[in-house]
Design an enzyme around this catalytic site. Structure first.
Site, mmCIF file in Angstrom:
data_model
loop_
_atom_site.group_PDB
_atom_site.id
_atom_site.type_symbol
_atom_site.label_atom_id
_atom_site.label_comp_id
_atom_site.label_asym_id
_atom_site.label_seq_id
_atom_site.Cartn_x
_atom_site.Cartn_y
_atom_site.Cartn_z
ATOM 1 N N ILE A 152 115.585 69.028 -53.021
ATOM 2 C CA ILE A 152 114.808 67.987 -52.345
ATOM 3 C C ILE A 152 115.543 67.632 -51.054
ATOM 4 O O ILE A 152 116.504 66.880 -51.044
ATOM 5 C CB ILE A 152 114.645 66.719 -53.231
ATOM 6 C CG1 ILE A 152 114.002 67.069 -54.566
ATOM 7 C CG2 ILE A 152 113.832 65.652 -52.485
ATOM 8 C CD1 ILE A 152 112.561 67.468 -54.522
ATOM 9 N N HIS A 153 115.069 68.233 -49.963
ATOM 10 C CA HIS A 153 115.632 67.963 -48.643
ATOM 11 C C HIS A 153 114.636 67.114 -47.860
ATOM 12 O O HIS A 153 113.725 66.536 -48.459
ATOM 13 C CB HIS A 153 115.990 69.275 -47.927
ATOM 14 C CG HIS A 153 114.852 70.243 -47.852
ATOM 15 N ND1 HIS A 153 113.928 70.231 -46.831
ATOM 16 C CD2 HIS A 153 114.471 71.232 -48.697
ATOM 17 C CE1 HIS A 153 113.037 71.177 -47.029
ATOM 18 N NE2 HIS A 153 113.342 71.805 -48.172
ATOM 19 N N MET A 154 114.786 67.034 -46.558
ATOM 20 C CA MET A 154 113.986 66.110 -45.749
ATOM 21 C C MET A 154 112.476 66.325 -45.884
ATOM 22 O O MET A 154 111.731 65.368 -46.060
ATOM 23 C CB MET A 154 114.389 66.220 -44.269
ATOM 24 C CG MET A 154 113.699 65.212 -43.381
ATOM 25 S SD MET A 154 114.148 63.505 -43.762
ATOM 26 C CE MET A 154 115.693 63.388 -42.898
ATOM 27 N N ALA A 183 111.186 65.355 -49.376
ATOM 28 C CA ALA A 183 111.396 63.914 -49.545
ATOM 29 C C ALA A 183 110.345 63.133 -48.760
ATOM 30 O O ALA A 183 109.821 62.123 -49.247
ATOM 31 C CB ALA A 183 112.803 63.520 -49.106
#
Length: 91
Positions: free
Chosen positions: A17-19, A22
Site C-alpha cells: 500500500i503505497h501512495m 492509499a
C-alpha cells in the site's frame, strides 16, 4: 441506527500500500459516512487519512483488518476490502 463491522484482507500488490492505493482507499472511505479504521495487528489508523494509512507500512503479504462503525459501515468495509483485493491485487 449505528452498526460496526470488520473484515480481514491480505495485501497482494507487489509494491504494497503505497501512495496511489492509499489515495484510492481514502477517496473511497470518504464517500461513506461511517468511521473507518485500518489496522495491521500492531497499529490502527484512521482509514480516511492518507498519512496514517502510509504509516502502516503495509507491504505485500501484510494482513490488514478493515473496520467501520456507523450507518453504512458494512457497505464501506466491503467496498474497501474489494478495492484492496481487486484493483490493487497482484499488480
Amino acid at each position: 441506527m449505528s452498526s460496526a463491522t470488520e473484515r480481514e484482507v491480505v495485501v497482494t500488490n507487489r509494491q504494497g500500500i503505497h501512495m496511489r492505493p492509499a489515495t484510492a482507499i481514502i477517496n473511497l472511505a470518504n464517500s461513506f459516512e461511517s468511521e473507518i479504521e485500518i489496522s495491521n495487528g500492531e497499529r490502527a489508523v484512521n482509514g480516511k487519512s492518507i498519512m496514517e494509512i502510509l504509516t502502516l507500512g503495509a507491504a505485500r503479504g501484510t494482513r490488514l483488518t478493515v473496520s467501520g462503525r456507523g450507518s453504512d459501515a458494512e457497505r464501506a468495509v466491503e467496498a474497501i476490502v474489494e478495492l484492496i483485493e481487486g484493483q490493487f491485487g497482484e499488480n
